[in-house]
Design an enzyme around this catalytic site. Sequence first.
Site: not given
Length: 797
Positions: A403, A401, A398, A466
């Site tokens: 994030e 990227e 998770d 999401d």
Amino acid sequence: MGILLIVCVSVSIFGQPTGRQFSSIQVLSDRIEIQVSDGTYYIEVLNDFIVHTSFFPYNKELSDFSFAAVMQAEKIDFTLTEEGNNISVRSKGICLKITKSPFRIQYFNQDEFLIAENRGFTMRDSLMTLNFGIDKSEVLYGGGARVLGMNRRGNRLQLYNRAHYGYETRSELMNYTLPLFLSSKKYAVLFDNASAGFLDLDSQKNNEVSYETETGIPNYYVVAGNSWLHLTEQYTRLTGTQPLPPRWAFGNFSSRFGYHSQAETEATVKKFQKENIPLDAVIIDIYWFGKDIKGTMGNLQWYADSFPNPEKMIRRFSKKGVKTILVTEPFILTTSKRWQEAVDEKILATDTHGKPYTYDFYFGNTGLIDIFDTTAQNWFWNIYKGLTLQGIGGWWGDLGEPEVHPSPLQHVNGSADEVHNAYGHEWARLIYEGYKKDFPETRPFILMRAGYAGSQRYGMIPWSGDVSRSWGGLVPQPEISLQMGMQGLAYMHSDLGGFAGGDTINNELYRRWLQYGIFQPVYRPHAQEHIPAEPVFQSEPTRNNARQSIEMRYRLIPYIYNMAFENSRTGKPLMMPLFFTGDPNPELAVYDQAYLWGDALLVSPVKQPGLTHQDIYLPRGTNWTDFYSGEIAEGGQTITATLHKDHIPVYVRGGSFIPMSSTISNTQTYSLEEFELHYYADSTVKHSTYQLYNDDGETPDTFSKGLFERMEFTAADQGNNLKINLVKSKASGYYKELKYDVDLKIHNLGVRPAGVRINGSYLSQDEIRWDDERKILSLSACCSMVPQTVEVVKHLY
């Protein structure tokens, strides 16, 4: 390679800047070199449908941030012809036409014009641009995961993986961007550079496409196809095909953000069994390594207060056929138990002085694992290895990227912005190659939300981020999956039911999303915990409908697993736009109200509340049968389908075979010893062929190792007679001895047949099972190495 003299006429459509002057051209051992006044072009003809063009400007140092392509040039003959002002490079498929003055490069598939460098490479200050001219009528796809409608033309797309929390019906920038576009003319252009940049798909309405970046080597691949499937096959030859996932990955997942304890996780799994809802995997989110959301990320070890005996839990689940999957993130918080270890082992990205770069984001003050550094890769893999030895069956990566990825941060091979879009790609590679080294008999499961072109070859299974828990969130999901499938990433899927927001459960939305989930790559309800995502916690009517949807998913696993095998060989998407049928209807170029799920099924999700009817286009060429009611409709028209609460509209293409299994508790008990084989007869389809692949569902590379069997089913409509043949066309080892009982169900005969012969012998009327209401003929057949022929005599004369 062969060099022949051929005169090709060059069509002047687009022009380079007059300042670029042609100097010379020569054929090197592995490429063609073209010298021009401001740099050097290198052109590699990789095969008859793929060409790679790179430009190296004079007096500029370039770093290579290419991660996508893995294809080695094939031995092909191409011709290079120089005739006055024109140069031609021609293969059996792709052809380049180069004009010396004004300098110009054009690309053709045989004699069909595809695309041309317009201004080509230009540089202004630090910005490098590659500019092309396109036809005014082209529809453009690609750029990764976006919510822009099927036609991405007219948009300037940022190339920087970034999550968009709670998106609905428009999202210009999401967690998985790609420097790639495809054209309705059946070609693709890939700019192999993982650096941040922009892909401008004719935003100025001047029939131009531009790729912009500040770093990396200006290079691009032009991929041509003779059909859509041929194009995706060529593209995945260039970037790699997806390894066949474990069979259990196509079953049902229990997931939420998140399970706080071992007791809660075990109680949830028990509830699935109590409710007789099939289950193959449970995903444990961040609470496995800490009690709180914030402050513990990077611990990467079991939090004993909440999970006192995880190995015992994993073993119990395993005995029930349920895999345990853990979430991991690449962030090591300064408050985590591994912070000092990470600093001492030098596995973190740094500042320009070589010290760990730290910064704040939602979960706390953090450093970032330098996924490009060999030391960091080994450190991270050893954690995965230890947990896999405990029995963990798969991984969820998770926030990859990443994030938050500050521009000043330095990796071993470049700055954050220079390698940003390859971070998730390299993370998936780390896990994939770790399994090949340390667990070579296990297929990895790698769930991630960010990657790069070619990440499919490392087994990455991406999801669409999401998404809002709303009808607006459901609306774009087919678009995202269809687009990503065309870009090589066939397993893009959504959190079923939606993830973000919402105050209470919307039962209709939940049902419709899970009904759609039957026909998307991964069946995984997931959401924030304030509204349960799992079907076992829904109201009884919703729970019953969810069970029905999940049972249908399991019944279709033979069909779905065969689709996955085809994808692993040719890159064929699991979900395909209707224009893949070859129907010339121009409206299909942007149509996403329905899609193909494999070759046989057309699916039309219900994406609005309260609907009683829905218009659906059925492609021409065959008849289409309602999967649930058996009603037949002619192709080449838009029908108005009546909607039902318990399922979404699904239609079967005439002449299709669909294998189906019985309902099972999970794939641990999966078997083809007895299965149903449905054939949808259609008088407009004279011949049909279908091959069904089968292996143990666990061992990697079974096809290349010969550890598989393949059954072949053919049908021939001969007017009054319908002949169906069943045989194992290929089998190795113990598969050769296996015989399968096949419950053959033939649809659309209209009336009870006059007679049925199997291998020349007529069956008695008692052996013929006829459903007069649904017009289905059922017969007991067998599939083995010995061919069996079923002949249906429709009428006596």
